[in-house]
Design an enzyme around this catalytic site. Structure first.
Site, PDB file in Angstrom:
ATOM      1  N   GLU A   1       8.002   0.057   3.637  1.00  0.00           N
ATOM      2  CA  GLU A   1       6.615  -0.282   3.287  1.00  0.00           C
ATOM      3  C   GLU A   1       6.313   0.300   1.917  1.00  0.00           C
ATOM      4  OE1 GLU A   1       3.553   1.149   6.018  1.00  0.00           O
ATOM      5  OE2 GLU A   1       2.102   1.113   4.368  1.00  0.00           O
TER       6      GLU A   1
ATOM      7  N   ARG B   1      -0.704   1.475  -3.880  1.00  0.00           N
ATOM      8  CA  ARG B   1      -1.536   2.573  -4.412  1.00  0.00           C
ATOM      9  C   ARG B   1      -1.270   2.850  -5.874  1.00  0.00           C
ATOM     10  NH1 ARG B   1      -0.856   6.442   0.883  1.00  0.00           N
ATOM     11  NH2 ARG B   1      -1.070   4.649   2.243  1.00  0.00           N
TER      12      ARG B   1
ATOM     13  N   LYS C   1      -1.397  -0.467  13.595  1.00  0.00           N
ATOM     14  CA  LYS C   1      -1.188   0.848  12.987  1.00  0.00           C
ATOM     15  C   LYS C   1      -2.344   1.746  13.428  1.00  0.00           C
ATOM     16  CE  LYS C   1      -1.703   2.664   8.250  1.00  0.00           C
ATOM     17  NZ  LYS C   1      -0.785   2.969   7.146  1.00  0.00           N
TER      18      LYS C   1
HETATM   19  C1  3PG Z   1      -0.185   5.703   5.379  1.00  0.00           C
HETATM   20  O1  3PG Z   1      -0.726   5.005   4.583  1.00  0.00           O
HETATM   21  O2  3PG Z   1       0.350   5.240   6.403  1.00  0.00           O
HETATM   22  C2  3PG Z   1      -0.228   7.140   5.218  1.00  0.00           C
HETATM   23  O3  3PG Z   1      -0.796   7.512   4.013  1.00  0.00           O
HETATM   24  C3  3PG Z   1       1.082   7.791   5.346  1.00  0.00           C
HETATM   25  O4  3PG Z   1       0.712   9.034   5.603  1.00  0.00           O
HETATM   26  P1  3PG Z   1       1.513  10.311   5.112  1.00  0.00           P
HETATM   27  O5  3PG Z   1       1.610  10.210   3.631  1.00  0.00           O
HETATM   28  O6  3PG Z   1       0.657  11.446   5.597  1.00  0.00           O
HETATM   29  O7  3PG Z   1       2.858  10.250   5.820  1.00  0.00           O
END
Ligand code: 3PG
Length: 219
Positions: A50, A54, A138
């Protein structure tokens, strides 16, 4: 120009979870890192990737992976609106992940035949996603929202729903989530630490991927 996805037939959203217990959530600052990073994850047995929107490098990174690494199943994360979904689909994304759920994003992904893993954190959001035909969701942000007791509580009223919790999960805490019957897989950024990417330490990323892939598989 649109990239041809390696499969013309859209995946079932559940297929996203069929390749392993952890989906890496990838934030790419520099497009040149996309291929070595994806290759490092593939070398560790992780093929579903994924790549989030961002950063400005996210979309070209998806395109580079889709064009050059057909063995990877590259998807787009942080989809916030229909335009994000469309641009990512044109770049070759084979699935989409959104931090929350809106009818707009759901409809756009249906139009694009882009399997969507929509984000939820409340019962009402689950009901909205279910009403639009999404039953693999999710859970975001998992750790901040105290996801484990919520996931246990949702198993009975939402027996037809399964989850991919993400947000604050680590190699150490992932097994607690993966032990729940309504959890198919988890997502997290711990496989691709920013300092390892900056240093080009691909061997470390392969090692983290291999360890993650060794966690209990999705159901
Ligand atoms: C996401 O978008 O799924 C999260 O930001 C992932 O979270 P993490 O960076 O805390 O693993």
């Amino acid at each position: 120009m649109a990239v041809n996805a390696s499969s013309a037939v859209p995946m079932n959203p559940v297929d996203i979870a069929s390749h392993g217990p952890v989906i890496p959530v990838i934030v790419i600052d520099c497009v040149a890192d996309a291929l070595p990073l994806a290759e490092a994850l593939l070398a560790g047995g992780v093929k579903v990737l994924e790549v989030t929107l961002r950063t400005a490098a996210g979309l070209p990174a998806i395109e580079a992976i889709a064009r050059n690494l057909p063995e990877a199943v590259v998807g787009v994360g942080t989809v916030l609106n229909a335009d994000d979904a469309r641009r990512a689909s044109e770049a070759g994304a084979r699935f989409a992940v959104s931090p929350g759920y809106t009818f707009e994003v759901g409809s756009a992904c249906k139009r694009l035949d882009l399997p969507l893993l929509p984000g939820v954190a409340t019962s009402s959001e689950i009901m909205a996603a279910l009403a639009d035909g999404f039953s693999f969701l999710k859970f975001f942000p998992a750790e901040a929202a105290g996801a484990i007791p919520l996931l246990k509580a949702w198993a009975s009223p939402f027996g037809q729903v399964s989850f991919c919790p993400t947000g604050g999960i680590t190699q150490a805490t992932a097994p607690h989530y993966l032990a729940l019957p309504n959890v198919r897989c988890v997502g997290g950024s711990w496989l691709t630490p920013a300092d390892a990417v900056r240093a080009g330490d691909w061997a470390r990323i392969t090692q983290l991927a291999r360890a993650a892939q060794g966690l209990r598989g999705g159901s």
